[in-house]
Design a protein around this motif. Structure first.
Motif, short mmCIF file in Angstrom:
data_model
loop_
_atom_site.label_atom_id
_atom_site.label_comp_id
_atom_site.label_asym_id
_atom_site.label_seq_id
_atom_site.Cartn_x
_atom_site.Cartn_y
_atom_site.Cartn_z
N ALA A 196 9.54 55.63 -13.10
CA ALA A 196 9.67 57.37 -12.83
C ALA A 196 9.11 57.32 -11.95
CB ALA A 196 10.89 57.11 -14.10
N ARG A 197 7.93 57.34 -12.92
CA ARG A 197 6.95 58.19 -12.12
C ARG A 197 6.06 57.67 -10.86
NH1 ARG A 197 3.56 58.88 -17.62
NH2 ARG A 197 1.82 58.85 -16.11
N GLY A 198 6.94 56.83 -10.75
CA GLY A 198 6.43 55.79 -9.14
C GLY A 198 5.50 54.32 -9.11
N VAL A 199 5.19 53.82 -10.44
CA VAL A 199 4.57 52.96 -10.77
C VAL A 199 5.76 51.42 -9.89
CG1 VAL A 199 3.95 51.68 -12.28
CG2 VAL A 199 3.24 53.68 -12.83
N PRO A 200 4.81 50.56 -9.15
CA PRO A 200 5.77 49.56 -8.42
C PRO A 200 6.38 48.60 -9.40
CG PRO A 200 3.00 49.78 -7.85
CD PRO A 200 3.65 51.01 -9.32
N ALA A 201 6.96 48.17 -8.79
CA ALA A 201 7.87 47.29 -9.98
C ALA A 201 7.16 46.41 -10.78
CB ALA A 201 9.16 46.45 -8.83
N GLY A 207 10.50 37.49 -24.53
CA GLY A 207 12.33 37.07 -23.54
C GLY A 207 12.99 38.44 -23.03
N ARG A 208 12.59 39.37 -24.07
CA ARG A 208 13.36 40.41 -23.80
C ARG A 208 12.80 40.82 -22.21
NH1 ARG A 208 13.97 43.54 -29.41
NH2 ARG A 208 12.19 42.11 -29.62
N VAL A 209 11.30 41.30 -22.12
CA VAL A 209 11.51 41.28 -20.79
C VAL A 209 11.32 40.77 -19.64
CG1 VAL A 209 8.61 41.89 -19.36
CG2 VAL A 209 9.20 42.13 -22.37
N LEU A 210 11.96 39.15 -19.88
CA LEU A 210 12.24 38.34 -18.34
C LEU A 210 13.44 38.55 -18.12
CD1 LEU A 210 10.57 35.04 -19.83
CD2 LEU A 210 10.03 36.80 -17.95
N GLU A 211 14.72 39.06 -19.93
CA GLU A 211 15.73 39.10 -19.36
C GLU A 211 16.01 40.81 -18.41
OE1 GLU A 211 17.65 39.49 -23.02
OE2 GLU A 211 19.86 40.10 -21.76
N ASN A 212 15.51 41.31 -18.73
CA ASN A 212 15.22 43.03 -17.22
C ASN A 212 14.39 42.98 -17.01
OD1 ASN A 212 16.51 43.37 -20.82
ND2 ASN A 212 14.88 45.15 -21.55
N PHE A 213 14.27 41.96 -16.55
CA PHE A 213 13.12 42.30 -15.34
C PHE A 213 12.94 40.65 -14.20
CE2 PHE A 213 10.88 45.21 -18.17
CZ PHE A 213 10.87 46.69 -17.54
N PRO A 214 14.14 40.78 -14.05
CA PRO A 214 14.39 39.56 -13.54
C PRO A 214 13.39 39.00 -12.43
CG PRO A 214 16.85 40.87 -13.05
CD PRO A 214 15.42 41.42 -13.92
N TYR A 222 14.30 30.35 -18.82
CA TYR A 222 13.34 30.88 -17.94
C TYR A 222 12.29 30.12 -17.51
CZ TYR A 222 16.15 35.40 -19.92
OH TYR A 222 16.81 36.49 -20.07
N GLU A 223 11.94 28.46 -17.44
CA GLU A 223 11.02 27.86 -17.65
C GLU A 223 10.42 28.49 -16.06
OE1 GLU A 223 11.89 23.99 -18.95
OE2 GLU A 223 9.87 22.96 -18.04
N HIS A 224 11.95 27.82 -15.07
CA HIS A 224 11.06 28.35 -13.69
C HIS A 224 10.53 29.22 -13.31
CE1 HIS A 224 14.93 30.20 -13.77
NE2 HIS A 224 14.73 30.84 -12.97
#
Ligand SMILES: [Zn+2]
Ligand SMILES: [Zn+2]
Length: 276
Positions: free
Chosen positions: A67-72, A90-97, A115-117
């Motif tokens: 929200a403060r502008g840090v890149p994705a 697992g939750r990071v990979l799910e939330n940030f596709p 998420y292997e790929h």
């Protein structure tokens, strides 16, 4: 304490996460299972994911930074396959596709075949480009698992040593959220020695002088300015603080392993076995 986070420990490097309370020798020790967000010009990288219980806090801290502008978030680097380090993977990979998992990626595909790929192997010297700065895999001098890599951020010269520089702190003394140099009442050799005793058993059977010398060489070769450990408080004065942690590792190596947290006094038939 989570209120003090995110804390910027070097320009564009944010310390996030929460403490974990443990009992040891009748005292309440706090440990961190910290994560760090590195903001480049074009991409961000999360280093470690925190303990599974920390994920809601880590997610909130990341949200505040975005929200403060840090890149994705484009990359997740974890030092090794142990729950306090990769328990939120697992939750990071799910939330940030769009995020890729980087490092030694052994076995993660068994837990998360979907998420292997998105898993990318790194070896020593490999770099992730974040725009204006990068994150490099470097020698893991003090490690837990054989699959460990440490990471090094090249612009501000921040070392991410995973289980290196691991030590607890005291909530009652107000150490939570402080860097090592601010926690003036924290006896670094003592807490470093305790952590090595409880969590890094191999340090009892190795010549820690050799490991400490190697650590000095790595720090000098890379020109490390800040150390961002997963369990310890961040180190902002490498010259003054690193020798204190090394003193703890060397002291712990000279005394027998005491076993795990808070033992119940052994009596009866099991006592002899416990004593052995
Ligand atoms: Zn660890
Ligand atoms: Zn704490």
């Amino acid at each position: 304490m989570a209120g003090k986070m995110p804390r910027e420990i070097a320009p564009g490097v944010f310390w996030i996460g929460d403490c974990l309370a443990q009992r040891h020798k009748g005292k309440t020790y706090h440990g961190y299972n910290a994560a760090y967000l590195i903001a480049g010009e074009t991409a961000s990288c999360l280093v470690e994911t925190g303990h599974p219980k920390d994920f809601p806090v880590i997610e909130r801290h990341m949200g505040e930074l975005f929200a403060r502008g840090v890149p994705a978030l484009k990359y997740l680097f974890v030092t090794h396959q142990e729950t306090p380090h990769c328990g939120g993977l697992g939750r990071v990979l799910e939330n940030f596709p769009d995020a890729l998992l980087c490092g030694d990626v052994s076995d993660y595909h068994l837990a998360f075949p979907q998420y292997e790929h998105r898993m990318r192997w790194m070896h020593e010297g490999d770099e992730i480009d974040l725009g204006g700065r990068s994150l490099m895999a470097v020698e893991p001098v003090i490690r837990d698992l054989r699959t460990t890599w440490w990471a090094f951020e090249t612009r501000e010269r921040v070392l991410f040593p995973g289980d290196g520089f691991a030590y607890s702190h005291y909530h009652e003394d107000g150490h939570c959220g402080l860097v090592a140099e601010e926690a003036t009442s924290l006896d670094l050799p003592d807490v470093s020695s305790t952590f090595a005793d409880l969590a890094l058993f191999w340090t009892k059977f190795a010549d820690m002088n050799a490991y400490c010398d190697r650590l000095d060489l790595l720090i000098e070769r890379l020109g490390v300015k800040t150390i961002a450990p997963t369990h310890g408080l961040p180190i902002t004065d490498v010259k003054a603080t690193v020798p204190k942690v090394q003193a703890g590792l060397k002291a712990a190596a000279l005394i027998p392993e005491s076993g795990t947290n808070e033992k119940i006094p052994a009596t009866g038939a099991g006592a002899a076995r416990t004593a052995a």
